[in-house]
Design a protein around this motif. Structure first.
Motif, PDB file in Angstrom:
ATOM      1  N   ALA A 221      -8.561 -10.840   2.381  1.00  0.00           N
ATOM      2  CA  ALA A 221      -9.238  -9.710   2.500  1.00  0.00           C
ATOM      3  C   ALA A 221      -8.027  -8.468   2.421  1.00  0.00           C
ATOM      4  N   ARG A 222      -6.826  -8.913   2.658  1.00  0.00           N
ATOM      5  CA  ARG A 222      -5.887  -7.861   2.511  1.00  0.00           C
ATOM      6  C   ARG A 222      -5.645  -7.876   0.950  1.00  0.00           C
TER       7      ARG A 222
ATOM      8  N   LEU B 156       0.632  -1.137   0.135  1.00  0.00           N
ATOM      9  CA  LEU B 156       0.041   0.039  -0.028  1.00  0.00           C
ATOM     10  C   LEU B 156       0.921   1.277   0.147  1.00  0.00           C
ATOM     11  N   ARG B 157       1.876   1.319   0.797  1.00  0.00           N
ATOM     12  CA  ARG B 157       2.785   2.395   0.951  1.00  0.00           C
ATOM     13  C   ARG B 157       3.532   2.722  -0.335  1.00  0.00           C
TER      14      ARG B 157
ATOM     15  N   LEU C 214      -5.568  -4.735  -2.175  1.00  0.00           N
ATOM     16  CA  LEU C 214      -4.459  -4.298  -3.095  1.00  0.00           C
ATOM     17  C   LEU C 214      -4.620  -4.627  -4.584  1.00  0.00           C
ATOM     18  N   ARG C 215      -5.633  -5.513  -4.776  1.00  0.00           N
ATOM     19  CA  ARG C 215      -5.957  -5.675  -6.195  1.00  0.00           C
ATOM     20  C   ARG C 215      -6.921  -4.845  -6.646  1.00  0.00           C
ATOM     21  N   ASN C 216      -7.343  -3.748  -5.984  1.00  0.00           N
ATOM     22  CA  ASN C 216      -8.196  -2.802  -6.486  1.00  0.00           C
ATOM     23  C   ASN C 216      -7.265  -1.533  -6.580  1.00  0.00           C
ATOM     24  N   ARG C 217      -5.916  -1.701  -6.538  1.00  0.00           N
ATOM     25  CA  ARG C 217      -5.098  -0.418  -6.606  1.00  0.00           C
ATOM     26  C   ARG C 217      -4.391  -0.320  -7.802  1.00  0.00           C
TER      27      ARG C 217
ATOM     28  N   TRP D   2      -0.620  -9.090  -9.733  1.00  0.00           N
ATOM     29  CA  TRP D   2      -0.439 -10.176  -8.585  1.00  0.00           C
ATOM     30  C   TRP D   2       0.007 -11.318  -9.047  1.00  0.00           C
ATOM     31  N   HIS D   3       0.464 -12.300  -8.376  1.00  0.00           N
ATOM     32  CA  HIS D   3       1.273 -13.696  -8.545  1.00  0.00           C
ATOM     33  C   HIS D   3       1.081 -14.512  -7.669  1.00  0.00           C
TER      34      HIS D   3
END
Length: 339
Positions: free
Chosen positions: A54-55, A28-29, A59-62, A67-68
């Protein structure tokens, strides 16, 4: 914010263990700072999978996040990922965690903590990675009694397999930095806590038990001190270190290890008092002897981090615990504490 926290240009970074506690916050940062981030995780079931999912959903919305889902011990898969990713930097956080769990399930540490580290080192070696930052642990200090713990102290006597695997990671990284001249930094994390933490962590187990009205297991009869370090401080350290790798010079191995702690040990019973204050509920303590592989005290000397990167972790424990409790109640849909 320090200039060290801002990338000079859009850069590509691979974060292993991206759906984990620290990895999630770090991704996120980095995304906020303008990095292009690829996250990798095998999504194992060491703890409740819903928390990782949930985490990951956040992240996938950013924008900028790739993603792997992969195991870091997969040699061929990791080789392809590094070749295709063309990463400028790598933050390697994926590992089988847990001092006590390593006593009960030692074989779980072979693939993740040793073979996985080697695939990352090979990927960095062959693909021009400019800096590898990887997670080590305060556990490498073993039962050292000289406090505060300094990076220059001998760490040849780990007292758990988890600690031994983290010491092995430091040695492996040093050897690759020596042989192939690429910069690497190991960060010795001290008792990291905060929102979205792992359920096997003390704060998670204690808060859950206190809210549920269950007793908490307090080892060494509460006679323990820990250098509790808030996750935002840890993330800031990773970001600053990532942007300032060790200098490559002819006669010096470009590898370093740094403590990342709060530089202030807190008695375990005081930590429990903070939880009681944050939850508004009493803790019923089940006092037990010391567990195998555990240590009575940790205390980080963070002068190297402060001198080299201008950072001194500082989040007050009461503030950090309150943030965790607020997150816990929100995440599990529980009512707020009574005033």
């Amino acid at each position: 914010m320090s200039e060290l926290s801002t990338p000079p240009a859009l850069q590509r970074v691979l974060v292993t263990g991206a759906a984990g506690f620290i990895g999630f916050h770090l991704c996120l940062r980095l995304l906020d700072l303008g990095y292009a981030v690829d996250g990798l995780d095998n999504m194992n079931t060491y703890y409740e999978p819903g928390l990782k999912r949930a985490r990951l959903a956040q992240l996938r919305n950013r924008p900028g996040f790739g993603w792997h889902e992969m195991d870091i011990a997969d040699r061929d898969g990791m080789a392809r990922l590094f070749k295709q990713g063309r990463y400028d930097g790598v933050v390697h956080l994926a590992a089988q965690a847990g001092v006590r769990y390593s006593v009960e399930n030692p074989m779980a540490y072979l693939d993740s903590n040793l073979a996985g580290m080697l695939t990352v080192l090979e990927g960095c070696r062959h693909n021009g990675v400019q800096h590898l930052v990887y997670a080590s642990s305060s556990s490498v200090y073993g039962a050292a009694t000289e406090m505060p713990l300094r990076e220059s102290q001998n760490t040849d006597h780990p007292i758990s397999l988890y600690a031994a695997s983290k010491k092995a990671n430091e040695l492996m990284a040093h050897s690759y930095s020596h042989l192939y001249r690429f910069p690497a930094t190991g960060l010795r994390f001290f008792t990291v806590y905060g929102p979205w933490g792992r359920p096997d962590m003390a704060i998670f187990k204690f808060v859950r038990a206190v809210i549920d009205g269950q007793p908490i297991d307090v080892y060494n009869h509460g006679d323990m001190l820990r250098d509790f370090t808030y996750v935002d401080d840890v993330v800031e350290a990773v970001v600053r270190v990532l942007g300032k790798p060790p200098v490559v010079v002819a006669d010096r191995v470009p590898h370093q290890v740094l403590n990342v702690g709060n530089n202030g040990p807190v008695p375990l019973l005081e930590f429990i008092e903070c939880i009681e204050a944050a939850t508004g509920l009493p803790a019923v303590k089940n006092l037990l002897p010391m567990q195998p592989g555990d240590v009575p005290k940790t205390w980080a000397d963070t002068s190297a981090l402060e001198q080299g990167y201008g950072l001194r972790p500082h989040t007050d424990l009461r503030v950090g615990v309150q943030r965790f409790v607020d997150w816990y109640r929100d995440y599990y849909g529980l009512p707020a504490a009574k005033a």
